[in-house]
Design an enzyme around this catalytic site. Structure first.
Site, PDB file in Angstrom:
ATOM      1  N   CYS A 177     -25.326   9.341  38.749  1.00 20.77           N
ATOM      2  CA  CYS A 177     -25.896   8.023  38.451  1.00 20.77           C
ATOM      3  C   CYS A 177     -25.134   7.252  37.377  1.00 20.77           C
ATOM      4  CB  CYS A 177     -27.358   8.168  38.021  1.00 20.77           C
ATOM      5  SG  CYS A 177     -28.495   8.496  39.384  1.00 20.77           S
ATOM      6  N   ILE A 178     -24.988   7.842  36.195  1.00 22.33           N
ATOM      7  CA  ILE A 178     -24.519   7.051  35.055  1.00 22.33           C
ATOM      8  C   ILE A 178     -23.146   6.423  35.283  1.00 22.33           C
ATOM      9  CG2 ILE A 178     -23.960   7.121  32.590  1.00 22.33           C
ATOM     10  CD1 ILE A 178     -26.139   9.141  32.221  1.00 22.33           C
TER      11      ILE A 178
END
Length: 461
Positions: free
Chosen positions: A294-295
């Site tokens: 995600c990040i």
């Protein structure tokens, strides 16, 4: 047993009646609704577990037969779900797992999509898994009664309205009447011992008020609180905001690390002292880059959307560049250490990378900076291997990395002595760092593992 229950449920496709909303709401309230979770990875399997524990019957489906077979044998393949928990799910007769998407979708009242949303080789959003899931639902749901469809996969604002809903509309009718749709961004944090799927609040945005209430009713019976927002686009943006906040701040602290190193200042001591301020400061910690599903991906999703709208984000562009810069910085610190200790370069040097997962204590290497660093060291002529107790073999990595099939070495005193340098990228618990210290010629520490150790063979990175 799972197949028989699916067949029994499939034969009841028309029982919902004229008022689909009221019937769905009642089934969710009574927990008689059957739920299909599409995708049993790091998001889908913990979600299926939380739903089962809340009393729902769950059909878990995944195209990967090895995952399905593993679960059938009561074995988990992700660290956040234990083998005994899989066994309890199956033994409860509330969890049924297969590769049969069509039957599971047809037999369910709620379909939750937890498929990957990676990036293409051109660093654009790769929506093929979401598109495939929506098409599966559109093809399988005909004649099966009113359904609630929820997407949890991380994506950019506009996905539900512009991509997902039009696919379902073609075969399922009018959203808010013939079927219901919501978006609820996943908030999984693999390896986090404090927060789990059923202890993290959920944000929900939907097509209409009815869809919103249905989704809130479902999640409200599983998690401590549900935050209802005004639109799909708001919910889609919430996940991006959360992770871009982290991405930008981690990039910032990595830049500070590089700056402070030049100034002869210990960034870890600076962070520790700054953290004593009781307001206006939140500590973030440097490392070898930013990884995970995600990040490092979410900023690119929003950046793509921004640029397609004729705008740009200076902050996101800078943070993305800094993430690559810190990987090069770590490679440079390895080169510096080899030159300083032995008067030699990277070419021909034997280097062991300790930890290739994207974060500590997980078996996930998606977007891991350690793999990028591994490749960069290789490209400069180093002989690189890795040790990671959570990742026995690298498979399904990006083709450009050329690392598929590489296996973890066995960590031993003799092996450590044979290496010119040991680079610590991901600090897993349980690794014998004392043995590494006592048997390594050179250690390049990017995670402050040796915080209070003063040794001539340690280079901070």
């Amino acid at each position: 047993m799972g197949a028989n229950l699916l067949a029994e449920r499939a034969g009841c496709g028309g029982f919902i009646g004229d008022s689909g909303y009221l019937s769905l709401f009642e089934m969710l309230k009574n927990k008689t609704a059957r739920i299909c979770v599409m995708g049993l990875g790091y998001v889908g399997l913990p979600l299926a577990k939380a739903l089962c524990e809340s009393g729902y019957h769950v059909f878990g489906v995944d195209p990967d037969s090895s995952k399905v077979n593993s679960l059938v044998c009561k074995k988990s393949y992700i660290s956040s779900v234990k083998n005994c928990e899989v066994e309890c799910m199956l033994d409860s007769s509330r969890f049924f797992v297969s590769c049969d998407f069509e039957q599971a979708i047809f037999s369910s009242d709620v379909v939750i999509i937890c498929v990957p949303t990676p990036l293409t080789q051109n660093r654009d959003p790769d929506m093929r898994y979401v598109l495939a899931a929506m098409n599966e639902i559109a093809n399988a749901a005909y004649g099966s009664g009113t359904k609630l469809v929820i997407l949890e996969s991380t994506t950019y604002p506009g996905t539900m309205r512009q991509i997902a809903e039009p696919i379902l509309r073609k075969s399922m009718g009018e959203v808010g009447k013939d079927y219901f749709m919501a978006y609820c961004p996943e908030r999984e944090d693999p390896g986090n011992k404090e927060f789990h799927t059923n202890s993290i609040p959920k944000v929900v945005g939907a097509a209409d008020r009815e869809s919103l209430e249905l989704a809130a009713s479902l999640y409200g019976s599983v998690v401590p609180s549900v935050i209802k927002v005004s639109s799909w686009e708001t919910a889609e943006s919430v996940k991006l905001m959360e992770n871009i906040f982290r991405f930008v701040n981690i990039s910032l602290v990595n830049e500070m690390k590089m700056i402070f190193q030049k100034l002869g200042v210990d960034v870890w001591e600076v962070i520790e002292a700054a953290s004593t301020k009781p307001f206006g400061y939140m500590p973030f910690y440097p490392g070898s880059g930013i990884g995970g599903h995600c990040i490092p991906v979410d900023p690119v999703f929003l950046n793509w959307k921004i640029k397609s709208s004729g705008m740009r984000s200076l902050f996101i562009d800078a943070a993305i560049q800094l993430n690559e810069d810190v990987e090069n910085f770590v490679v440079g610190r390895v080169a510096y250490g080899l030159d300083w200790m032995f008067g030699k370069g990277l070419r021909g040097s034997r280097i062991l990378v300790v930890g290739v997962a994207y974060k500590a204590n997980v078996n996930d290497f998606r977007e891991s900076p350690a793999l990028n660093i591994f490749k960069k060291l290789n490209d400069r002529g180093a002989i690189v291997n890795y040790y990671d107790p959570f990742i026995e073999r690298i498979d399904d990595a990006e083709e450009s990395l050329s690392l598929n099939g590489v296996r973890s070495v066995e960590l031993s005193e003799n092996y450590l002595r044979s290496q010119d340098a040991v680079l610590i990228c991901t600090p897993h618990d349980g690794v014998d760092y004392r043995m590494i210290l006592n048997n390594s010629k050179l250690i390049v520490d990017s995670k402050n593992v040796y915080k209070n150790v003063s040794a001539k063979n340690i280079v901070r990175a």
